[in-house]
Design an enzyme around this catalytic site. Structure first.
Site, PDB file in Angstrom:
ATOM      1  N   VAL A  21     114.270  66.334  20.911  1.00 54.84           N
ATOM      2  CA  VAL A  21     114.150  67.518  21.770  1.00 54.84           C
ATOM      3  C   VAL A  21     115.385  67.715  22.639  1.00 54.84           C
ATOM      4  O   VAL A  21     115.753  68.842  22.968  1.00 54.84           O
ATOM      5  CB  VAL A  21     112.869  67.472  22.630  1.00 54.84           C
ATOM      6  CG1 VAL A  21     111.639  67.444  21.754  1.00 54.84           C
ATOM      7  CG2 VAL A  21     112.867  66.300  23.591  1.00 54.84           C
TER       8      VAL A  21
ATOM      9  N   SER B  67     115.690  71.651  18.751  1.00 56.71           N
ATOM     10  CA  SER B  67     115.979  70.998  20.021  1.00 56.71           C
ATOM     11  C   SER B  67     115.928  72.009  21.154  1.00 56.71           C
ATOM     12  O   SER B  67     115.972  73.229  20.954  1.00 56.71           O
ATOM     13  CB  SER B  67     117.365  70.346  19.980  1.00 56.71           C
ATOM     14  OG  SER B  67     118.373  71.347  19.876  1.00 56.71           O
ATOM     15  N   HIS B  68     115.847  71.501  22.385  1.00 56.21           N
ATOM     16  CA  HIS B  68     115.843  72.382  23.548  1.00 56.21           C
ATOM     17  C   HIS B  68     117.080  73.274  23.581  1.00 56.21           C
ATOM     18  O   HIS B  68     116.997  74.459  23.922  1.00 56.21           O
ATOM     19  CB  HIS B  68     115.776  71.547  24.835  1.00 56.21           C
ATOM     20  CG  HIS B  68     114.446  70.908  25.074  1.00 56.21           C
ATOM     21  ND1 HIS B  68     114.276  69.847  25.923  1.00 56.21           N
ATOM     22  CD2 HIS B  68     113.225  71.173  24.573  1.00 56.21           C
ATOM     23  CE1 HIS B  68     113.004  69.489  25.939  1.00 56.21           C
ATOM     24  NE2 HIS B  68     112.347  70.269  25.123  1.00 56.21           N
ATOM     25  N   ALA B  69     118.239  72.711  23.220  1.00 56.11           N
ATOM     26  CA  ALA B  69     119.475  73.496  23.264  1.00 56.11           C
ATOM     27  C   ALA B  69     119.393  74.699  22.339  1.00 56.11           C
ATOM     28  O   ALA B  69     119.785  75.811  22.692  1.00 56.11           O
ATOM     29  CB  ALA B  69     120.671  72.617  22.890  1.00 56.11           C
TER      30      ALA B  69
END
Length: 436
Positions: free
Chosen positions: A213, A389-391
């Protein structure tokens, strides 16, 4: 005031806790726990302890950079309370309640996680914007982490994110759950609109889900089709995170993954089909496609988070035509679109002051602390990371292109050099690049 996780609702505990409570009531495998509701946060902020003098170094996001231009202006002015509220401490009566419910929970190690009023909602994910802590041991450590989770509501990154997703009254609850010692963990998008029948997309890696993540590794990637076929792509899983050896409040440690494991897929087909089936059932319960975090412990699949997909993989991943062009680097298509501009190499928060509007952010990986940069740059390139992922999620929410997992890009590109990224294809064009 503390309530069981099964009793969490969006009104008393935020959307993240409410979703977990709903899953538990429906019989899904969710680690047991309880919630410190938003009412406790309101009480603490209404009656702050005047003797408290928190150490700002305990939360690196507070003093990450002295650069005070686009990242600070107005970010802590909401309700005029930001600076005061982020230093709120846990009162004695709440500490007593925590001691009692931790005894009942009976776990030696817990996860202490945020559930903000606007987090994991249909309007915005707030992916990675508030603090969460894993493998926390002992009452004193839990109390300290609760205070940090409360304070993260007013971090630079969280307030900058809320400028895109305004909330009338930002509040936060805290989830405390049994910690899952994951051998493998990852993220599931229950339906990919880019595929026939809306196949499930899974990204996973060894150890705790933080590596996936947070984009700390380029994970294994799988597409599980409705008919049962599975597409696989092995990632470069160089590091993993696991529970530490204990002592001093617990915590996690990072270790290198042995080379033979890096080159081995971390999930087998039967597990993937079980994960995809759970995802379909959760999506049916929640009324729409879900972004789910899962952990595998002793071959048991635990669901540790579910939220509506706010930033879908909404453009078909175009396969680039074969080319002999040595100036093209390839990675993972994280967020669609094309952008050209000067590459701005960022190795840490000390480099934030050099970032200007229109730059292409080039970095090893993006930490949630870096979220304010996403409102400034024209695109993002990372050396590691996956499209779940969060990005990648925050890039899609900001509608800027992102290419992730471009191995060696930090060495291949010079700071200020003009580059072009194509998020749909996962390519980075560096004019004049000559590979060795």
């Amino acid at each position: 005031m503390i309530i069981p996780l099964t009793e969490a609702t969006p009104e008393n505990a935020g959307a993240k806790a409410a979703a977990l409570g709903r899953l538990i009531r429906a019989g899904f495998p969710v680690p047991p726990g309880f919630v410190i509701p938003t009412a406790a946060y309101r009480s603490a902020t209404a009656h702050p302890d005047p003797s408290a003098n928190p150490d700002p170094s305990a939360n690196p996001d507070r003093s990450a950079t002295g650069h005070a231009s686009q990242f600070d202006a107005g970010h802590l002015s909401q309700s005029g309370t930001g600076r005061r509220h982020r230093d709120v401490v846990v009162s004695a009566w709440l500490v007593d309640e925590l001691a009692g419910v931790l005894d009942v929970l009976g776990e030696s190690s817990v996860a202490v996680r945020s559930s903000g009023s606007g987090e994991d909602s249909a309007e915005g994910s707030a992916a990675g914007q508030y603090d969460s802590y894993l493998a926390v041991e002992g009452l004193a450590a839990v109390v300290a982490k609760v205070q940090l989770v409360w304070g993260s509501l007013w971090s630079r990154r969280a307030v900058a994110y809320r400028l895109l997703h305004p909330e009338r009254t930002p509040e936060i609850a805290v989830i405390v759950q049994r910690f899952v010692d994951a051998e493998v963990a990852g993220v599931l998008f229950t339906a990919d609109p880019r595929t026939p029948g809306g196949a499930a997309v899974v990204e996973a890696s060894w150890g705790l889900g933080e590596t996936v993540v947070q984009g700390l590794v380029t994970p294994d990637s799988y597409v599980v089709h409705a008919a049962g076929e599975i597409d696989r792509r092995c990632g470069s899983k160089a590091t993993r995170r696991d529970r530490g050896a204990g002592g001093d409040g617990g915590g996690v440690v990072s270790n290198e993954v042995p080379v033979e494991q890096r080159e081995k897929l971390c999930l087998w087909d039967e597990q993937l089909r079980r994960i995809a089936r759970l995802g379909r059932e959760v999506a049916e319960l929640m009324g729409g496609p879900q972004d789910i975090e899962f952990a595998v412990e002793n071959d048991r699949i635990w669901l540790v988070q579910t939220r509506p997909i706010t930033a879908p993989l909404d453009a078909p991943e175009q396969q680039p035509q074969p080319t002999d062009d040595e100036s093209v680097l390839r990675g993972v298509a994280g967020s669609p679109g094309t952008a050209s501009g000067p590459a701005r190499l960022v190795r840490g928060v000390e480099d934030f002051g050099r970032v200007e509007a229109g730059d292409i952010l080039v970095c090893r990986f993006t930490d949630p602390v870096w979220t304010p940069l996403f409102g400034v740059v024209a695109g993002v390139v990372t050396e590691v990371g996956g499209r779940l992922s969060h990005a990648a999620i925050v890039a899609r929410e900001h509608r800027i292109p992102a290419v992730l997992g471009v191995s060696g890009v930090m060495s291949a590109v010079e700071d200020g050099q003009s580059i072009t990224i194509v998020g749909d294809m996962g390519t980075v064009t560096v004019p004049g690049l000559l590979r060795s």
